[in-house]
Write a protein that holds these residues in place. Structure first.
Motif, short mmCIF file in Angstrom:
data_model
loop_
_atom_site.label_atom_id
_atom_site.label_comp_id
_atom_site.label_asym_id
_atom_site.label_seq_id
_atom_site.Cartn_x
_atom_site.Cartn_y
_atom_site.Cartn_z
N GLY A 1 -9.94 2.34 -8.64
CA GLY A 1 -10.10 3.74 -8.19
C GLY A 1 -8.61 3.97 -8.26
N TYR A 2 -8.83 5.82 -7.87
CA TYR A 2 -7.26 6.28 -7.04
C TYR A 2 -7.79 6.88 -6.27
CZ TYR A 2 -6.55 5.06 -12.19
OH TYR A 2 -6.38 4.61 -13.66
N ALA A 3 -6.58 6.89 -5.14
CA ALA A 3 -6.71 8.37 -4.51
C ALA A 3 -5.64 9.10 -4.54
CB ALA A 3 -6.31 7.42 -2.44
N VAL A 4 -6.41 10.45 -4.06
CA VAL A 4 -5.31 11.36 -5.01
C VAL A 4 -4.47 12.09 -3.32
CG1 VAL A 4 -4.84 14.33 -5.62
CG2 VAL A 4 -6.57 11.76 -6.61
N VAL A 5 -3.27 12.09 -3.79
CA VAL A 5 -2.87 11.97 -1.50
C VAL A 5 -1.47 13.37 -1.77
CG1 VAL A 5 -1.00 10.34 0.41
CG2 VAL A 5 -2.51 9.87 -1.45
N ILE A 6 -1.85 14.28 -0.37
CA ILE A 6 -0.85 15.40 -0.67
C ILE A 6 -0.29 15.45 0.92
CG2 ILE A 6 -0.53 17.94 -0.56
CD1 ILE A 6 -3.06 17.71 -1.88
N SER A 7 1.46 15.49 1.11
CA SER A 7 1.62 15.76 2.58
C SER A 7 2.76 17.26 2.72
CB SER A 7 2.73 14.70 2.20
OG SER A 7 3.37 14.36 3.87
N LYS A 8 3.11 17.52 3.77
CA LYS A 8 4.07 18.79 3.74
C LYS A 8 5.40 18.00 3.88
CE LYS A 8 4.70 22.96 4.96
NZ LYS A 8 4.64 23.86 3.58
N ASN A 9 4.93 17.42 4.61
CA ASN A 9 6.25 16.75 5.12
C ASN A 9 7.10 15.32 4.87
OD1 ASN A 9 6.43 18.48 6.90
ND2 ASN A 9 4.70 17.84 7.84
N ASN A 10 6.43 14.16 4.47
CA ASN A 10 6.61 12.76 3.57
C ASN A 10 6.39 12.76 2.29
OD1 ASN A 10 6.83 10.44 2.66
ND2 ASN A 10 5.03 9.52 4.01
N THR B 1 -9.45 13.26 -1.83
CA THR B 1 -10.52 12.64 -2.43
C THR B 1 -10.51 11.61 -3.18
OG1 THR B 1 -11.94 12.77 -3.93
CG2 THR B 1 -10.51 13.12 -4.53
N ILE B 2 -11.40 9.96 -3.25
CA ILE B 2 -10.94 8.79 -3.93
C ILE B 2 -11.63 8.96 -4.96
CG2 ILE B 2 -11.93 6.32 -3.83
CD1 ILE B 2 -11.06 6.87 -0.67
N LEU B 3 -10.94 8.91 -6.05
CA LEU B 3 -11.96 8.59 -7.51
C LEU B 3 -12.35 7.50 -7.59
CD1 LEU B 3 -9.48 10.90 -9.69
CD2 LEU B 3 -12.03 11.10 -8.32
N TYR C 1 4.41 18.03 -1.46
CA TYR C 1 4.70 16.50 -2.14
C TYR C 1 3.18 16.06 -2.43
CZ TYR C 1 9.08 16.70 0.00
OH TYR C 1 10.07 17.20 -0.24
N PHE C 2 2.96 15.83 -4.02
CA PHE C 2 1.29 15.27 -4.56
C PHE C 2 1.67 14.37 -4.93
CE2 PHE C 2 1.39 20.17 -4.70
CZ PHE C 2 -0.21 20.01 -4.51
N SER C 3 0.76 13.21 -5.02
CA SER C 3 0.87 11.44 -5.68
C SER C 3 -0.49 11.10 -5.65
CB SER C 3 1.63 10.75 -4.42
OG SER C 3 1.88 9.59 -5.20
N VAL C 4 -0.13 10.35 -6.37
CA VAL C 4 -1.71 9.41 -6.39
C VAL C 4 -1.37 7.85 -5.51
CG1 VAL C 4 -3.21 8.26 -7.85
CG2 VAL C 4 -2.51 10.89 -8.76
N THR C 5 -2.29 7.65 -5.38
CA THR C 5 -2.30 5.45 -5.33
C THR C 5 -3.65 5.32 -5.95
OG1 THR C 5 -1.24 6.06 -3.05
CG2 THR C 5 -2.16 3.70 -3.15
N ALA C 6 -2.97 4.09 -6.42
CA ALA C 6 -4.42 2.97 -6.88
C ALA C 6 -4.11 2.43 -6.24
CB ALA C 6 -3.84 2.01 -8.79
N ILE C 7 -5.76 1.66 -5.60
CA ILE C 7 -6.52 0.72 -5.15
C ILE C 7 -7.14 -0.55 -6.32
CG2 ILE C 7 -8.27 0.58 -3.65
CD1 ILE C 7 -7.91 4.11 -3.71
N TYR C 8 -6.51 -1.15 -5.76
CA TYR C 8 -7.13 -2.94 -6.01
C TYR C 8 -7.36 -3.12 -5.15
CZ TYR C 8 -3.73 -1.54 -9.58
OH TYR C 8 -3.31 -0.59 -10.96
#
Length: 575
Positions: free
Chosen positions: A270-279, A291-293, A325-332
Motif C-alpha cells: 500500500g501507500y502512506a501519504v506523508v506531509i511535513s512542515k520542515n523536512n 493516512t495509509i492506503l 512538503y507532500f509525498s507518498v511512501t510505497a510500503i512493501y
C-alpha cells in the motif's frame, strides 16, 4: 550496451548529486537569488555559493540562511545520493551492515548507494556507522566512482605534495590520488611552503562541498576502511528493485490533490501519504502519515484544510494558507518503505478558517495536565474544557464543560478533581482509574470549534494511583460449581495492612463505609477470592445472600496505615 548505460548513469549521478546535496530545504525560484544572512560577501565560500544559487543548483533554508558549517552524516550522505537521482531502491535479503538493519530509517538508501560509499570491515562483520559525519575522503570515493574513473591508472606520486597523505585510509588512497590528479578535489595550500593539505578525515560541511562543486566538481582505530566493487551477486544477497512513487500535485478549490504512478509490484502492500512542515524530503514512518492506503491501485488523494495528521512536525491538523512538503511512501512486504519525491505546496487560503485546538495530555508532578497550542486569532474569546465518558469526540455545549478559560494566553490546565463537572455524562467528579475522552473547544465570536479528542485513564494523583489494586473477574468451575473469581495485583508496600472487598447491587461506585462488606482480608499475600450464589455479605449490620442471576458491583479497597485506596469497579452477574 550495459557499459554505456552504466556510463550514462554515473554521469547523471554527478550532475544530480550537485543539485541534491543542497536541496534539503529549498526556496521557490523567486528566492534563489536571496542573500544569505549568515554568508557575508567576504566569506571564503561566498563566490561558490552565489554562483550555484544564481543557476538554481543550490538553495538555502526558509529563514534565509545557508548554514555553511552544517555537517552531513554518512546516512544523510547516502540518502542524498539516492533521493537526488531518484534511483530505484535496491535492498538485499540480508542487510550488508550490522549497524543498518532493515528497520533502520536509512536502510534502503545505504543498500542502494552502497557501491558509491565506504564501509568499515572488522573481525565481527561490516559496519556503516550511519551517525558518523561524512568526511572528505568519502566524497572523493563517491565522485571518482560516479565519474567512472576508479579503474584509471594514476601516478601515486601526486600525493607526495600533501603533508597529510598518511591520514588517508589505506584502501582509499588510490581514489584520493585520482581525485587530485583529475582536479576533482585539490585541497588547500600550506602557508609558506610548496605543499598542500587534503584533510581526508575532515568533516564535510555545506560550504566545503559548495567550493568543491564550484571547482568543477570537478568532483582509527583498529578497523579497516574499505570500498565495495560493483559486482553482481547471487544467493541471499540477490538485489531486488523496488519501484519509487513519482508524485505530482495541484490545487483544486480548497484542497491539495496528490497524484502518483500506480505501482504494479507483487510485494507492494500500500501507500502512506506523508506531509511535513520542515523536512523537504519527508517519508513514512519517521515523519508520520495522513493516512495509509491499502488499495494497491490507489494513485490519488485530496487533502483539505483541517485534515487530521498523525505523528507530524506541525501539530494535529493541516492549516489554511500554510506551506507543506507532500509525498507518498510505497510500503512493501518486510517493512520496506520507499519514499517518492516531495512537492512543496501551499494549502489554499480559506477566508472563513478557524483553527482547532491541538489537544494532548501528560502527568506532570503526578498531576493530570491537559494542554493545547496557543491560537492567535482576534476572533477568539476563550476555551471550554470538555470531558465525556461515552462520547468519543466531546465538544461544548453538547457534552457540558469542566471550566471556561477566558485568558487566550492560557494553554494548559491541571485537572485535579477539585471542580465539579457541569451537564455531562461523567457525574460531578471524575473517578480514579476510569477512562474518559478529553477535549478543548475554542469559542470564537460566532462559533465553537472543537479540537481533537484524547482517550486517557484518569488519576487525580498518579502517585496515589500506584497504590490502587487492579481488579479482574472471571467465571471458574470448582468442585463442580460455578464461581466468580475476583483477583487483583499484589501490592508491595510497607504501609499496606490488608484488603476489603465491597459489593452493591445498586451503587455503581460501592462505598467503603456504606455498602456491603463481602470480605475483609488481613493477609497481604492473598490477592483473590471466589464468590458464588448464596454467599453472604454484611450491610447495615445485616447479612444478605447473593442471588443467582443478579448483577452486582464489586470493588476492592487497599487498607494502608495512612489512607484507603479503592480499585476499579467490576459489574458481574452471579452464575
Amino acid at each position: 550496451m550495459k557499459w554505456c548505460y552504466k556510463k550514462l548513469l554515473t554521469s547523471l549521478l554527478v550532475i544530480v548529486f550537485i543539485v541534491s546535496i543542497f536541496s534539503m530545504v529549498s526556496f521557490s525560484q523567486d528566492q534563489s537569488n536571496s542573500i544569505f544572512s549568515d554568508l557575508p560577501q567576504n566569506h571564503w565560500a561566498y563566490n561558490a555559493v552565489k554562483f550555484m544559487v544564481e543557476r538554481g543548483i543550490i538553495a538555502g533554508y526558509p529563514d534565509k540562511t545557508f548554514r555553511p558549517d552544517n555537517p552531513v552524516t554518512r546516512s544523510e550522505f547516502a540518502r542524498i545520493m539516492v533521493i537526488s537521482l531518484n534511483l530505484p531502491i535496491k535492498v538485499t535479503d540480508n542487510p550488508s551492515f550490522k549497524d543498518v538493519p532493515k528497520d533502520h530509517w536509512a536502510y534502503p538508501y545505504v543498500e542502494t548507494a552502497k557501491y558509491y560509499l565506504t564501509g568499515f570491515r572488522t573481525q565481527n562483520g561490516e559496519y556503516f556507522k550511519p551517525s558518523d559525519y561524512a568526511v572528505r575522503e568519502d566524497m572523493a570515493v563517491a565522485l571518482v566512482k560516479a565519474k567512472g574513473l576508479q579503474n584509471e591508472n594514476v601516478d601515486m606520486n601526486v600525493l607526495n605534495n600533501y603533508i597529510d597523505k598518511d591520514q588517508i585510509s589505506k584502501n582509499l588512497v588510490k581514489y584520493v590520488a585520482i581525485a587530485i590528479a583529475k582536479g576533482i578535489m585539490v585541497g588547500s595550500p600550506v602557508p609558506n611552503s610548496n605543499q598542500y593539505k587534503f584533510e581526508p578525515q575532515g568533516i564535510l560541511t555545506r560550504a566545503q562541498a559548495a567550493v568543491l562543486l564550484y571547482n568543477v566538481i570537478n568532483a582509527q582505530a583498529t578497523e579497516e576502511k574499505v570500498t565495495y566493487d560493483d559486482n553482481s551477486s547471487s544467493g541471499s544477497n540477490q538485489q531486488y528493485t523496488y519501484p519509487v512513487p513519482n508524485v505530482t500535485a495541484y490545487t483544486k478549490g480548497d484542497r491539495v490533490v496528490l497524484i502518483w504512478n500506480r505501482i504494479n509490484d507483487k510485494k507492494l502492500k500500500g501507500y502512506a501519504v506523508v506531509i511535513s512542515k520542515n523536512n523537504s524530503q519527508p517519508g513514512y514512518p519517521q515523519d508520520g502519515c495522513l493516512t495509509i492506503l491499502s488499495d494497491r491501485n490507489a494513485n490519488y488523494i485530496e487533502i483539505g484544510v483541517n485534515s487530521k495528521y498523525k505523528g507530524g512536525d506541525f501539530g494535529v491538523y493541516v492549516k489554511s494558507g500554510e506551506e507543506y512538503y507532500f509525498s507518498v511512501t510505497a510500503i512493501y512486504e518486510g517493512n520496506i518503505y520507499v519514499k517518492g519525491n516531495a512537492i512543496k505546496m501551499r494549502m489554499p487560503v480559506i477566508p472563513n478558517y478557524f483553527e482547532k485546538p491541538s489537544v494532548k495530555y501528560e502527568y506532570k508532578d503526578n498531576k493530570f495536565v491537559l494542554s493545547w497550542q496557543k491560537i492567535d486569532d482576534p476572533r477568539l474569546i476563550g476555551y471550554w474544557i470538555v470531558i465525556s465518558k461515552k462520547t468519543k469526540e466531546p465538544k461544548y455545549p453538547d457534552n457540558g464543560y469542566l471550566v471556561f478559560i477566558n485568558d487566550k494566553n492560557t494553554t494548559q490546565i491541571v485537572i485535579d478533581n477539585t471542580i465539579p463537572y457541569k451537564n455531562g455524562d461523567v457525574g460531578e467528579y471524575l473517578k480514579d482509574g476510569e477512562e474518559y475522552y478529553f477535549s478543548v473547544t475554542a469559542q470564537y465570536q460566532d462559533r465553537f470549534i472543537a479540537g481533537n479528542s484524547i482517550k486517557a485513564i484518569y488519576y487525580s494523583n498518579l502517585e496515589i494511583a500506584k497504590l490502587r489494586p487492579k481488579l479482574q473477574a472471571k467465571i471458574v468451575r470448582w468442585h463442580g460449581q460455578l464461581y466468580i473469581n475476583l483477583k487483583w495485583d499484589k501490592i508491595d508496600n510497607d504501609k499496606l495492612q490488608g484488603y476489603r472487598v465491597v459489593i452493591s447491587d445498586t451503587n455503581s461506585s460501592p462505598d467503603f463505609n456504606k455498602d456491603g462488606l463481602l470480605a475483609e482480608i488481613s493477609d497481604k499475600n492473598i490477592t483473590s477470592i471466589n464468590v458464588k450464589a448464596k454467599d453472604k455479605y454484611l450491610i447495615n449490620g445485616e447479612y444478605k445472600e447473593l442471588k443467582r442471576g443478579h448483577y452486582y458491583y464489586f470493588t476492592v479497597y487497599a487498607i494502608y496505615s495512612d489512607r484507603v485506596v479503592g480499585s476499579n469497579v467490576i459489574k458481574v452477574k452471579i452464575p
